[in-house]
Design a protein around this motif. Structure first.
Motif, mmCIF file in Angstrom:
data_model
loop_
_atom_site.group_PDB
_atom_site.id
_atom_site.type_symbol
_atom_site.label_atom_id
_atom_site.label_comp_id
_atom_site.label_asym_id
_atom_site.label_seq_id
_atom_site.Cartn_x
_atom_site.Cartn_y
_atom_site.Cartn_z
ATOM 1 N N VAL A 1 26.076 -1.989 -2.123
ATOM 2 C CA VAL A 1 24.976 -1.053 -1.931
ATOM 3 C C VAL A 1 25.532 0.352 -2.143
ATOM 4 N N TYR A 2 24.826 1.137 -2.955
ATOM 5 C CA TYR A 2 25.187 2.531 -3.222
ATOM 6 C C TYR A 2 24.002 3.420 -2.872
ATOM 7 N N VAL A 3 24.275 4.707 -2.667
ATOM 8 C CA VAL A 3 23.213 5.648 -2.359
ATOM 9 C C VAL A 3 23.456 6.963 -3.093
ATOM 10 N N TRP A 4 22.362 7.538 -3.567
ATOM 11 C CA TRP A 4 22.352 8.926 -4.019
ATOM 12 C C TRP A 4 21.704 9.705 -2.883
ATOM 13 N N ASN A 5 22.424 10.644 -2.305
ATOM 14 C CA ASN A 5 21.915 11.406 -1.172
ATOM 15 C C ASN A 5 21.105 12.623 -1.569
ATOM 16 N N ASN A 6 21.121 12.970 -2.877
ATOM 17 C CA ASN A 6 20.451 14.177 -3.317
ATOM 18 C C ASN A 6 19.919 13.983 -4.743
ATOM 19 N N ILE A 7 18.633 13.753 -4.868
ATOM 20 C CA ILE A 7 18.034 13.509 -6.189
ATOM 21 C C ILE A 7 18.240 14.703 -7.115
ATOM 22 N N ASP A 8 18.153 15.918 -6.594
ATOM 23 C CA ASP A 8 18.342 17.103 -7.439
ATOM 24 C C ASP A 8 19.730 17.117 -8.082
ATOM 25 N N ALA A 9 20.749 16.715 -7.333
ATOM 26 C CA ALA A 9 22.103 16.684 -7.874
ATOM 27 C C ALA A 9 22.222 15.652 -8.998
ATOM 28 N N VAL A 10 21.526 14.524 -8.843
ATOM 29 C CA VAL A 10 21.531 13.500 -9.892
ATOM 30 C C VAL A 10 20.830 14.044 -11.136
ATOM 31 N N LEU A 11 19.684 14.659 -10.951
ATOM 32 C CA LEU A 11 18.929 15.198 -12.086
ATOM 33 C C LEU A 11 19.711 16.281 -12.816
ATOM 34 N N GLU A 12 20.471 17.089 -12.098
ATOM 35 C CA GLU A 12 21.295 18.103 -12.748
ATOM 36 C C GLU A 12 22.352 17.470 -13.650
#
Length: 173
Positions: free
Chosen positions: A160-171
């Motif tokens: 299981v993995y998590v992205w804690n900040n969608i904005d950081a992924v989109l950047e």
């Protein structure tokens, strides 16, 4: 390459990507007998049902020749009770399209839809022996835990993995 919202008419094409990509991606990870039993017809029915569920965000990657070569699904799973969090439940491509930037386009589309829906955190589960976990980690997903699931009664580790900040992924996308 066009990334667009999937329609009910896409069900059979999504099913083909689903079955074929499972057979190539999970060969040697999931028992071959399970992979051999996968059926385009049964997966088409599954996708007809999936595409009528408004809680699912389903997008397809379509070539200029109108061939669907991949898809992504985002939805808040029933087991995810965390406020502001949702799940990337599937992203699959035909093997010959992997590593060509299509997965990145699909991930960007689903992450954008999550942001528009007000989510800020995204979970993804990936089989521990699946090399695609490196794709998720490259875009900032962080390891949470390993769980054991079963395919035809055979235990397989899933991470299981998590992205804690969608904005950081989109950047990064």
């Amino acid at each position: 390459m066009i990334i667009r919202t999937a329609t009910l008419e896409d069900a059979a094409n999504i099913a083909k990507v689903h079955v074929d990509s499972w057979r190539t991606t999970y060969k040697g990870i999931i028992q071959q007998s399970f992979l051999d039993k996968l059926s385009y017809e049964k997966r088409t029915t599954l996708w007809e049902n999936n595409l009528t569920n408004p809680a699912r965000n389903v997008y397809v990657a379509q070539t200029g020749d109108n061939e669907i070569i991949g898809f992504v699904v985002g939805e808040k799973r029933d087991t995810n009770t965390e406020q502001g969090a949702t799940d990337l439940s599937a992203i699959y491509l035909f093997e010959e399209w992997q590593g060509k930037g299509v997965g990145k386009l699909l991930l960007k589309q689903v992450m954008q839809s999550f942001k528009e829906q007000g989510y800020h955190k995204v979970y993804v589960d990936v089989l521990a022996d699946n090399k695609s976990r490196e794709f998720y980690k490259y875009y900032g997903a962080q390891y949470v835990e390993t769980i054991t699931i079963k395919f035809d009664g055979v235990p397989i580790d899933e991470e299981v993995y998590v992205w804690n900040n969608i904005d950081a992924v989109l950047e990064k996308l």
